[in-house]
Design a protein around this motif. Structure first.
Motif, PDB file in Angstrom:
ATOM      1  N   THR A   1       1.327  -1.116   0.179  1.00 20.97           N
ATOM      2  CA  THR A   1      -0.135   0.150   0.347  1.00 20.97           C
ATOM      3  C   THR A   1       1.034   1.325  -0.164  1.00 20.97           C
ATOM      4  O   THR A   1       1.919   1.661   0.501  1.00 20.97           O
ATOM      5  CB  THR A   1      -0.769  -0.150   0.983  1.00 20.97           C
ATOM      6  N   GLU A   2       0.727   1.960  -0.755  1.00 16.30           N
ATOM      7  CA  GLU A   2       1.510   3.650  -0.954  1.00 16.30           C
ATOM      8  C   GLU A   2       0.558   4.725  -1.024  1.00 16.30           C
ATOM      9  O   GLU A   2      -0.785   4.791  -1.671  1.00 16.30           O
ATOM     10  CB  GLU A   2       2.323   3.670  -2.378  1.00 16.30           C
ATOM     11  N   PRO A   3       0.940   5.656   0.457  1.00 13.32           N
ATOM     12  CA  PRO A   3       0.553   6.448   0.502  1.00 13.32           C
ATOM     13  C   PRO A   3       0.622   7.847  -0.659  1.00 13.32           C
ATOM     14  O   PRO A   3       1.322   7.426  -1.397  1.00 13.32           O
ATOM     15  CB  PRO A   3       1.062   6.948   2.202  1.00 13.32           C
ATOM     16  N   LEU A   4      -0.556   7.729  -0.880  1.00 11.75           N
ATOM     17  CA  LEU A   4      -1.079   9.527  -1.881  1.00 11.75           C
ATOM     18  C   LEU A   4      -1.520  10.137  -1.100  1.00 11.75           C
ATOM     19  O   LEU A   4      -1.730  10.083  -0.190  1.00 11.75           O
ATOM     20  CB  LEU A   4      -1.292   8.556  -2.935  1.00 11.75           C
TER      21      LEU A   4
ATOM     22  N   GLY B   1      -4.175  11.579   1.278  1.00 16.71           N
ATOM     23  CA  GLY B   1      -5.075  10.974   1.856  1.00 16.71           C
ATOM     24  C   GLY B   1      -5.213   9.769   1.923  1.00 16.71           C
ATOM     25  O   GLY B   1      -5.837   9.105   2.057  1.00 16.71           O
ATOM     26  N   ARG B   2      -5.026  10.124   0.153  1.00 12.56           N
ATOM     27  CA  ARG B   2      -5.518   8.742  -0.705  1.00 12.56           C
ATOM     28  C   ARG B   2      -4.803   7.898  -0.867  1.00 12.56           C
ATOM     29  O   ARG B   2      -3.457   7.892   0.264  1.00 12.56           O
ATOM     30  CB  ARG B   2      -5.703   9.095  -2.166  1.00 12.56           C
ATOM     31  N   SER B   3      -4.768   6.543  -1.084  1.00 12.30           N
ATOM     32  CA  SER B   3      -3.538   5.603  -0.710  1.00 12.30           C
ATOM     33  C   SER B   3      -3.617   4.674  -2.064  1.00 12.30           C
ATOM     34  O   SER B   3      -4.520   4.484  -2.214  1.00 12.30           O
ATOM     35  CB  SER B   3      -3.352   4.710   0.271  1.00 12.30           C
ATOM     36  N   ALA B   4      -2.420   4.054  -2.368  1.00 14.46           N
ATOM     37  CA  ALA B   4      -2.712   3.037  -3.933  1.00 14.46           C
ATOM     38  C   ALA B   4      -2.747   1.176  -3.114  1.00 14.46           C
ATOM     39  O   ALA B   4      -1.151   1.321  -2.358  1.00 14.46           O
ATOM     40  CB  ALA B   4      -2.280   3.687  -5.196  1.00 14.46           C
ATOM     41  N   HIS B   5      -2.843  -0.173  -3.805  1.00 15.65           N
ATOM     42  CA  HIS B   5      -2.651  -1.059  -3.656  1.00 15.65           C
ATOM     43  C   HIS B   5      -2.887  -1.891  -4.384  1.00 15.65           C
ATOM     44  O   HIS B   5      -3.335  -1.328  -4.674  1.00 15.65           O
ATOM     45  CB  HIS B   5      -4.136  -1.102  -2.225  1.00 15.65           C
ATOM     46  N   TYR B   6      -1.875  -2.633  -4.210  1.00 17.79           N
ATOM     47  CA  TYR B   6      -0.914  -3.316  -5.685  1.00 17.79           C
ATOM     48  C   TYR B   6      -1.040  -4.809  -4.931  1.00 17.79           C
ATOM     49  O   TYR B   6       0.025  -5.061  -3.346  1.00 17.79           O
ATOM     50  CB  TYR B   6       0.225  -2.918  -5.600  1.00 17.79           C
ATOM     51  N   ALA B   7      -1.509  -5.882  -5.717  1.00 17.56           N
ATOM     52  CA  ALA B   7      -1.566  -7.391  -5.095  1.00 17.56           C
ATOM     53  C   ALA B   7       0.122  -7.612  -6.459  1.00 17.56           C
ATOM     54  O   ALA B   7       0.187  -7.748  -7.355  1.00 17.56           O
ATOM     55  CB  ALA B   7      -2.023  -8.043  -5.294  1.00 17.56           C
ATOM     56  N   ASN B   8       0.915  -8.630  -5.857  1.00 21.88           N
ATOM     57  CA  ASN B   8       2.272  -8.654  -7.004  1.00 21.88           C
ATOM     58  C   ASN B   8       2.965  -7.668  -7.477  1.00 21.88           C
ATOM     59  O   ASN B   8       2.800  -7.542  -8.928  1.00 21.88           O
ATOM     60  CB  ASN B   8       1.293  -9.615  -7.616  1.00 21.88           C
ATOM     61  N   LEU B   9       3.160  -6.318  -6.848  1.00 22.39           N
ATOM     62  CA  LEU B   9       3.367  -5.648  -6.930  1.00 22.39           C
ATOM     63  C   LEU B   9       5.028  -5.522  -8.087  1.00 22.39           C
ATOM     64  O   LEU B   9       5.979  -6.495  -6.424  1.00 22.39           O
ATOM     65  CB  LEU B   9       4.332  -4.083  -5.863  1.00 22.39           C
ATOM     66  N   VAL B  10       6.138  -5.577  -9.029  1.00 22.52           N
ATOM     67  CA  VAL B  10       6.964  -6.057  -9.481  1.00 22.52           C
ATOM     68  C   VAL B  10       8.116  -4.150  -8.634  1.00 22.52           C
ATOM     69  O   VAL B  10       7.747  -3.846  -9.769  1.00 22.52           O
ATOM     70  CB  VAL B  10       6.371  -5.970 -10.808  1.00 22.52           C
ATOM     71  N   ARG B  11       9.509  -4.742  -8.472  1.00 22.26           N
ATOM     72  CA  ARG B  11       9.725  -4.559  -8.185  1.00 22.26           C
ATOM     73  C   ARG B  11      11.474  -3.934  -9.202  1.00 22.26           C
ATOM     74  O   ARG B  11      12.042  -4.015  -9.281  1.00 22.26           O
ATOM     75  CB  ARG B  11      10.859  -4.439  -6.713  1.00 22.26           C
ATOM     76  N   ASP B  12      11.599  -5.180 -10.368  1.00 24.82           N
ATOM     77  CA  ASP B  12      12.448  -5.398 -10.908  1.00 24.82           C
ATOM     78  C   ASP B  12      12.086  -5.776 -12.428  1.00 24.82           C
ATOM     79  O   ASP B  12      11.080  -6.922 -11.625  1.00 24.82           O
ATOM     80  CB  ASP B  12      13.875  -5.934 -10.514  1.00 24.82           C
ATOM     81  N   VAL B  13      12.618  -6.273 -13.485  1.00 20.06           N
ATOM     82  CA  VAL B  13      12.885  -6.921 -13.868  1.00 20.06           C
ATOM     83  C   VAL B  13      14.547  -7.336 -15.055  1.00 20.06           C
ATOM     84  O   VAL B  13      14.864  -6.688 -14.918  1.00 20.06           O
ATOM     85  CB  VAL B  13      12.127  -6.156 -15.728  1.00 20.06           C
TER      86      VAL B  13
END
Length: 244
Positions: A171-174, A177-189
């Motif tokens: 979950t990334e704060p925006l 007061g909003r936030s974005a939630h991700y499942a299986n967030l890729v961090r590199d290729v």
């Protein structure tokens, strides 16, 4: 990120053992990649849909925030140029100028609106038979052992092997007061090697992925610069000690 790839004949480096084990899933029905951005008004429904799809054991879902919507004073700390380049490379491979967010790419061979479950379902049906080469990943002590089968009846006889480390839930704060939630967030290729249609094995250091929840291994037709259909894939998740 750079990882050390250890061939079977290389010496094993002295590395402190890590306190987590790994397990791999059976062959997936589809690999779904979502290119998204917190600055895209249509992206939150796609992010939510991919969170739901991530619960399907026969799907590998991957979320990649792109930096194409970043502006001065408005940047996504999770976005990476490598993700934007990958999205653009898919479009170039298809001789298409369709580059939009949220965009879903299915098995490297079909595209859909990232928030449209019906379009994604149709893309899966259209590409259902492309995942034909067995790919396996197993954690063993200080290493992760990768194994890729031979071409067999696969349409592609050459390709590239790529590793994508991910965070299972983030979950990334925006602002506001909003936030974005991700499942299986890729961090590199991470390119691993080329594949010539013959069985292939490689060994990675587990230490290189200690900060992640797991990795996805893709066997993909084409090249790293122009990726094509995904013809084999697996996911390995790391279960940390004391965590269910």
């Amino acid at each position: 990120m750079r990882v050390k790839i250890l061939a079977a004949v290389t010496s094993v480096l002295a590395i402190a053992p890590l306190a987590f084990s790994g397990f791999a899933m059976a062959g997936p029905r589809a690999v779904l990649e979502l290119f998204t951005s917190p600055f895209c008004s249509a992206c939150p429904p796609a992010d939510a849909l991919f969170t739901e799809l991530a619960r399907s054991p026969d799907l590998i879902t991957l979320v990649m925030p792109v930096d194409s919507m970043d502006r001065p004073g408005r940047t996504d700390p999770l976005a990476k140029p490598a993700f934007t380049d990958r999205q653009a490379a898919y479009a170039e491979r298809r001789n298409s100028d369709m580059l939009f967010t949220p965009q879903a790419v299915i098995n490297g061979a079909a595209e859909a609106q990232g928030s449209d479950a019906d379009e994604i379902r149709e893309g899966i049906a259209q590409t259902l038979n492309v995942l034909t080469v067995p790919v396996d990943a197993k954690a063993a002590g200080k290493h992760i052992n990768l194994s890729v089968g031979g071409a067999g009846k696969a349409a592609a006889k050459t390709g590239v092997i790529t590793v994508l480390p991910f965070m299972r839930d983030h979950t990334e704060p925006l602002r506001g007061g909003r936030s974005a939630h991700y499942a299986n967030l890729v961090r590199d290729v991470i390119p691993v090697d080329t594949w010539n249609g013959e069985p292939f094995k490689a060994r990675l250091l587990r230490q290189d992925f200690a900060q992640y929840d797991g990795i996805v291994v893709l066997l993909q037709a084409g090249t790293n610069e122009r990726p094509g259909a995904i013809i084999g894939a697996t996911r390995i998740e790391f279960a940390k000690s004391g965590r269910s």
